[in-house]
Design an enzyme around this catalytic site. Structure first.
Site, PDB file in Angstrom:
ATOM      1  N   ASP A 167       0.865  -1.196   0.000  1.00  0.00           N
ATOM      2  CA  ASP A 167       0.000   0.000   0.000  1.00  0.00           C
ATOM      3  C   ASP A 167       0.896   1.238   0.000  1.00  0.00           C
ATOM      4  O   ASP A 167       0.640   2.221   0.684  1.00  0.00           O
ATOM      5  CB  ASP A 167      -0.929   0.000   1.214  1.00  0.00           C
ATOM      6  CG  ASP A 167      -2.018   1.075   1.112  1.00  0.00           C
ATOM      7  OD1 ASP A 167      -2.284   1.559  -0.018  1.00  0.00           O
ATOM      8  OD2 ASP A 167      -2.586   1.448   2.146  1.00  0.00           O
TER       9      ASP A 167
ATOM     10  N   ASP B  54       2.538   2.289   8.032  1.00  0.00           N
ATOM     11  CA  ASP B  54       1.308   1.610   7.610  1.00  0.00           C
ATOM     12  C   ASP B  54       1.603   0.291   6.885  1.00  0.00           C
ATOM     13  O   ASP B  54       1.296   0.128   5.707  1.00  0.00           O
ATOM     14  CB  ASP B  54       0.508   2.559   6.695  1.00  0.00           C
ATOM     15  CG  ASP B  54      -0.968   2.206   6.672  1.00  0.00           C
ATOM     16  OD1 ASP B  54      -1.340   1.209   7.308  1.00  0.00           O
ATOM     17  OD2 ASP B  54      -1.728   2.920   5.990  1.00  0.00           O
TER      18      ASP B  54
HETATM   19  P1  ATP Z   1      -6.655   4.733   7.741  1.00  0.00           P
HETATM   20  O1  ATP Z   1      -6.469   3.945   6.459  1.00  0.00           O
HETATM   21  O2  ATP Z   1      -7.826   4.313   8.511  1.00  0.00           O
HETATM   22  O3  ATP Z   1      -6.513   6.218   7.543  1.00  0.00           O
HETATM   23  P2  ATP Z   1      -4.117   3.857   8.194  1.00  0.00           P
HETATM   24  O4  ATP Z   1      -4.177   2.382   8.228  1.00  0.00           O
HETATM   25  O5  ATP Z   1      -3.823   4.531   6.894  1.00  0.00           O
HETATM   26  O6  ATP Z   1      -5.466   4.368   8.701  1.00  0.00           O
HETATM   27  P3  ATP Z   1      -1.596   4.818   9.120  1.00  0.00           P
HETATM   28  O7  ATP Z   1      -1.315   5.193   7.713  1.00  0.00           O
HETATM   29  O8  ATP Z   1      -0.690   3.827   9.759  1.00  0.00           O
HETATM   30  O9  ATP Z   1      -3.096   4.322   9.313  1.00  0.00           O
HETATM   31  O10 ATP Z   1      -1.608   6.110  10.010  1.00  0.00           O
HETATM   32  C1  ATP Z   1      -2.471   7.181   9.711  1.00  0.00           C
HETATM   33  C2  ATP Z   1      -1.723   8.511   9.808  1.00  0.00           C
HETATM   34  O11 ATP Z   1      -1.219   8.691  11.130  1.00  0.00           O
HETATM   35  C3  ATP Z   1      -0.497   8.573   8.911  1.00  0.00           C
HETATM   36  O12 ATP Z   1      -0.821   9.088   7.643  1.00  0.00           O
HETATM   37  C4  ATP Z   1       0.418   9.508   9.664  1.00  0.00           C
HETATM   38  O13 ATP Z   1       0.116  10.844   9.330  1.00  0.00           O
HETATM   39  C5  ATP Z   1       0.061   9.259  11.111  1.00  0.00           C
HETATM   40  N1  ATP Z   1       1.005   8.315  11.743  1.00  0.00           N
HETATM   41  C6  ATP Z   1       0.902   6.972  11.784  1.00  0.00           C
HETATM   42  N2  ATP Z   1       1.922   6.420  12.472  1.00  0.00           N
HETATM   43  C7  ATP Z   1       2.701   7.451  12.880  1.00  0.00           C
HETATM   44  C8  ATP Z   1       3.918   7.533  13.648  1.00  0.00           C
HETATM   45  N3  ATP Z   1       4.522   6.451  14.137  1.00  0.00           N
HETATM   46  N4  ATP Z   1       4.436   8.762  13.874  1.00  0.00           N
HETATM   47  C9  ATP Z   1       3.823   9.863  13.383  1.00  0.00           C
HETATM   48  N5  ATP Z   1       2.685   9.848  12.670  1.00  0.00           N
HETATM   49  C10 ATP Z   1       2.108   8.661  12.424  1.00  0.00           C
HETATM   50 MN    MN Z   2      -2.140   5.035   5.817  1.00  0.00          MN
END
Ligand code: ATP
Ligand code: MN
Length: 266
Positions: A203, A220
């Site tokens: 992804d 992610d």
């Molecule tokens: P969804 O698809 O429901 O939006 P997701 O599975 O895409 O959730 P992630 O992409 O892991 O979830 O996280 C969402 C957002 O949170 C990221 O785009 C980022 O901006 C922020 N984020 C995630 N993990 C971190 C981290 N370890 N440190 C800083 N920001 C983070």
């Molecule tokens: Mn994401």
């Protein structure tokens, strides 16, 4: 001992933004009882001390900022807590990632959504561990309990998360050179992830890469697959296309998908 607290008002804070969605948002964004219990347990064990507001609220997960004080007099450490949602909605199209994964033949593939989210969180935790140990920049995984994952915050000392690559402000006079080198940097990351971690992100895009100070960070990875997954090469081609398209739009003279594919897999 430092006073540990969960600021539920902060956690709820995002609600009022969008009145249209408010009704649904209420049930989605307030932490449920089980999640609160897990967070309290983590506080008691010292993995986190305070849980702050939402960094991101999405379909599949919410990410919260948090702080830990590992030493009584030491500096606070910024953390991020990803809470996977137990709503069944988003899991239908996720099945294709799990099916065919030899690491996850637990029978949890169908039906029970609570088991499903636990599986996703587990998968993300293990993938992060593998990617992090390979020296690729990503959040260091700290702790996992059911559908709640604690990791390093990619951000500054005040707790502000780095922007996604999509939102990165790169506007110096050498920005053309910066974009080019970021592209090369990403190709190296993808190759290392494939060759050393034996994983395909699956992804990968400007939304799942964070940026700070000319450095890319991969996030992610719950859907990332082993490279012997029957569809891993298909996912890899998708990753190559999506990231290539992005860098092309930023003006980089990108390599052909074919050349990139060979570079990563050879
Ligand atoms: P969804 O698809 O429901 O939006 P997701 O599975 O895409 O959730 P992630 O992409 O892991 O979830 O996280 C969402 C957002 O949170 C990221 O785009 C980022 O901006 C922020 N984020 C995630 N993990 C971190 C981290 N370890 N440190 C800083 N920001 C983070
Ligand atoms: Mn994401």
């Amino acid at each position: 001992k430092h006073a540990a607290k969960i600021r539920l008002d902060d956690v709820k804070g995002e609600q009022s933004k969008d009145k249209d969605k408010a009704d649904r948002a209420t049930s989605e964004q307030v932490l449920d009882q089980r999640t609160r219990m897990i967070l309290l347990q983590m506080i008691n064990r010292g993995f986190v001390s305070e849980v702050h507001g939402a960094i991101s609220t999405g379909k599949e997960a919410n990410v919260y900022g948090a702080v830990a004080y590992p030493d009584l007099d030491g500096p606070p450490i910024q953390r991020a807590i990803k809470v996977y949602k137990t709503a069944i909605l988003s899991f239908k199209d996720r099945e294709r990632y799990i099916t065919g994964e030899h690491r996850f033949k637990s029978g949890a593939e169908k039906g029970n959504s609570r088991k499903m989210v636990k599986l996703w969180a587990e998968k993300e935790f293990r993938n992060l561990r593998r990617i992090h140990s390979a020296g690729i920049k990503c959040p260091e995984p700290i702790q996992l309990k059911l559908h709640v994952l604690v990791m390093e915050l990619l951000g500054d000392r005040r707790g502000y998360a780095y922007p996604r690559l999509r939102d990165a402000a790169i506007s110096s006079e050498d920005s053309e050179e910066v974009w080019r080198s970021l592209y090369i940097q990403l190709l190296g990351i993808m190759r290392r992830m494939y060759q050393v971690c034996r994983l395909v992100h699956a992804d990968l895009s400007e939304y799942n890469i964070l940026y700070n100070d000319r450095q890319l960070y991969i996030i992610d990875v719950s859907q990332s697959v082993e490279h012997d997954h029957p569809r891993s090469l298909e996912f890899l081609r998708m990753d190559i296309k999506n990231t290539g398209d992005f860098f092309r739009r930023e003006g980089v003279d990108i390599l052909s998908d074919r050349v990139v594919f060979d570079f990563i897999t050879a």
